[in-house]
Scaffold this motif. Structure first.
Motif, mmCIF file in Angstrom:
data_model
loop_
_atom_site.group_PDB
_atom_site.id
_atom_site.type_symbol
_atom_site.label_atom_id
_atom_site.label_comp_id
_atom_site.label_asym_id
_atom_site.label_seq_id
_atom_site.Cartn_x
_atom_site.Cartn_y
_atom_site.Cartn_z
ATOM 1 N N LEU A 176 0.829 -1.202 0.000
ATOM 2 C CA LEU A 176 0.000 0.000 0.000
ATOM 3 C C LEU A 176 0.865 1.255 0.000
ATOM 4 O O LEU A 176 0.634 2.188 -0.782
ATOM 5 C CB LEU A 176 -0.914 -0.011 1.226
ATOM 6 C CG LEU A 176 -1.956 1.118 1.337
ATOM 7 C CD1 LEU A 176 -2.889 1.109 0.132
ATOM 8 C CD2 LEU A 176 -2.746 0.957 2.631
ATOM 9 N N PHE A 177 1.884 1.290 0.855
ATOM 10 C CA PHE A 177 2.809 2.425 0.881
ATOM 11 C C PHE A 177 3.536 2.543 -0.461
ATOM 12 O O PHE A 177 3.692 3.640 -1.006
ATOM 13 C CB PHE A 177 3.831 2.264 2.011
ATOM 14 C CG PHE A 177 3.369 2.745 3.352
ATOM 15 C CD1 PHE A 177 3.467 4.098 3.690
ATOM 16 C CD2 PHE A 177 2.845 1.868 4.284
ATOM 17 C CE1 PHE A 177 3.045 4.546 4.927
ATOM 18 C CE2 PHE A 177 2.427 2.307 5.529
ATOM 19 C CZ PHE A 177 2.523 3.654 5.859
ATOM 20 N N ARG A 178 4.004 1.417 -0.967
ATOM 21 C CA ARG A 178 4.758 1.416 -2.239
ATOM 22 C C ARG A 178 3.918 1.993 -3.374
ATOM 23 O O ARG A 178 4.388 2.856 -4.136
ATOM 24 C CB ARG A 178 5.193 -0.004 -2.580
ATOM 25 C CG ARG A 178 6.045 -0.124 -3.842
ATOM 26 C CD ARG A 178 6.098 -1.557 -4.302
ATOM 27 N NE ARG A 178 4.736 -2.058 -4.588
ATOM 28 C CZ ARG A 178 4.448 -3.359 -4.696
ATOM 29 N NH1 ARG A 178 5.378 -4.276 -4.518
ATOM 30 N NH2 ARG A 178 3.214 -3.732 -4.968
ATOM 31 N N ASP A 179 2.674 1.546 -3.489
ATOM 32 C CA ASP A 179 1.806 2.025 -4.564
ATOM 33 C C ASP A 179 1.454 3.499 -4.389
ATOM 34 O O ASP A 179 1.349 4.241 -5.367
ATOM 35 C CB ASP A 179 0.529 1.188 -4.627
ATOM 36 C CG ASP A 179 0.800 -0.254 -5.019
ATOM 37 O OD1 ASP A 179 1.910 -0.539 -5.501
ATOM 38 O OD2 ASP A 179 -0.107 -1.095 -4.820
ATOM 39 N N TYR A 180 1.278 3.913 -3.145
ATOM 40 C CA TYR A 180 0.965 5.315 -2.860
ATOM 41 C C TYR A 180 2.101 6.230 -3.320
ATOM 42 O O TYR A 180 1.882 7.230 -4.014
ATOM 43 C CB TYR A 180 0.709 5.488 -1.361
ATOM 44 C CG TYR A 180 0.631 6.927 -0.910
ATOM 45 C CD1 TYR A 180 -0.528 7.679 -1.113
ATOM 46 C CD2 TYR A 180 1.718 7.530 -0.277
ATOM 47 C CE1 TYR A 180 -0.594 9.007 -0.704
ATOM 48 C CE2 TYR A 180 1.651 8.849 0.139
ATOM 49 C CZ TYR A 180 0.497 9.583 -0.072
ATOM 50 O OH TYR A 180 0.444 10.892 0.334
ATOM 51 N N PHE A 181 3.319 5.883 -2.945
ATOM 52 C CA PHE A 181 4.467 6.723 -3.320
ATOM 53 C C PHE A 181 4.744 6.662 -4.822
ATOM 54 O O PHE A 181 5.179 7.653 -5.420
ATOM 55 C CB PHE A 181 5.710 6.297 -2.537
ATOM 56 C CG PHE A 181 5.715 6.740 -1.103
ATOM 57 C CD1 PHE A 181 5.679 8.081 -0.775
ATOM 58 C CD2 PHE A 181 5.752 5.811 -0.082
ATOM 59 C CE1 PHE A 181 5.682 8.501 0.545
ATOM 60 C CE2 PHE A 181 5.763 6.208 1.258
ATOM 61 C CZ PHE A 181 5.723 7.560 1.560
ATOM 62 N N ALA A 182 4.522 5.509 -5.436
ATOM 63 C CA ALA A 182 4.807 5.348 -6.867
ATOM 64 C C ALA A 182 3.984 6.307 -7.721
ATOM 65 O O ALA A 182 4.435 6.748 -8.783
ATOM 66 C CB ALA A 182 4.540 3.911 -7.294
ATOM 67 N N ILE A 183 2.792 6.654 -7.253
ATOM 68 C CA ILE A 183 1.925 7.560 -8.005
ATOM 69 C C ILE A 183 2.611 8.897 -8.266
ATOM 70 O O ILE A 183 2.476 9.489 -9.345
ATOM 71 C CB ILE A 183 0.596 7.782 -7.250
ATOM 72 C CG1 ILE A 183 -0.214 6.487 -7.218
ATOM 73 C CG2 ILE A 183 -0.222 8.898 -7.893
ATOM 74 C CD1 ILE A 183 -1.442 6.558 -6.337
ATOM 75 N N SER A 184 3.387 9.378 -7.291
ATOM 76 C CA SER A 184 4.029 10.688 -7.420
ATOM 77 C C SER A 184 5.523 10.596 -7.709
ATOM 78 O O SER A 184 6.270 11.564 -7.530
ATOM 79 C CB SER A 184 3.797 11.521 -6.153
ATOM 80 O OG SER A 184 4.197 10.809 -4.994
#
Length: 227
Positions: free
Chosen positions: A57-65
């Motif tokens: 969840l953290f990985r996907d969140y940061f990957a967006i930006s």
């Protein structure tokens, strides 16, 4: 999928997610075990545990930006880097030297680091290593020392590296320019991995103290780039 997983968190988990996401953007690294100077002991790092549990969840969140979240299970390191190489911190010369000396000391002591993968040292040992390698404290023919480090430089270097969870102060007291007992954390391996040790030695040769860079050595005006 990301939005759905985030919504499935309870209110407490959502608050932890927001808080730790902001923490990582500011501090870059998390390590699995945290030394608490107030208790003089090393304990599991709750923030690390939360990110590990919700890593995707953290990985996907940061990957967006445009951020890349990585985890080293062997050494217990979570790191956040910008995929566009933006938001890079500029370190002054002395802080760069302090970081490099910590990496050398870590390399020398890592076999005895134990399960926490931390290496103990102190400010004076780091500074003396700089002097031994000819990076500071060159003595003139008249006995005067040029390029001598100041208390302010030592305090600022340690504070900077501690902010990014690269070192940890062992005393439950303010940073002291005269010297502190410190722990070098395994996160230093993410900044200077084994394959970059030779490059670091080459850069140290370029950073050796000489009359030509006297002003930079004394004022910290020369800057080197690191993540």
């Amino acid at each position: 999928m990301f939005e759905k997983d985030l919504e499935n968190l309870n209110s407490s988990e959502k608050e932890d997610f927001r808080r730790i996401a902001n923490y990582l953007l500011s501090h870059t690294y998390l390590v699995r075990h945290e030394y608490q100077s107030s208790r003089q002991m090393t304990l599991p790092n709750r923030e690390y545990q939360i990110v590990s549990r919700l890593f995707e969840l953290f990985r996907d969140y940061f990957a967006i930006s445009g951020w890349r979240l990585e985890k080293d299970e062997n050494y217990g390191i979570i790191s956040l880097t910008n995929t566009y190489e933006h938001n890079r911190l500029q370190l002054n010369r002395f802080t760069t030297l302090f970081l490099y000396m910590c990496r050398l000391i870590y390399e020398e002591g890592r076999e005895e680091a134990g399960s926490f993968h931390t290496v103990r040292t102190d400010t004076q040992t780091v500074v003396e290593k700089m002097q031994t390698l000819g990076l500071i404290g060159k003595e003139t023919e008249k006995g005067r020392v040029r390029g001598k480090t100041t208390k302010k430089e030592r305090i600022e270097a340690q504070r900077t590296l501690a902010h990014f969870n690269i070192i940890r102060k062992m005393e439950n007291s303010p940073w002291d320019g005269e010297g502190n007992k410190i722990l070098i954390l395994p996160s230093i391996l993410s900044i200077i991995p084994n394959q970059e040790i030779n490059t670091m030695y080459s850069e140290l040769e370029d950073l050796k103290y000489s009359p030509g860079n006297e002003e930079a050595a004394e004022t910290g005006s020369s800057e080197d780039e690191t993540q």
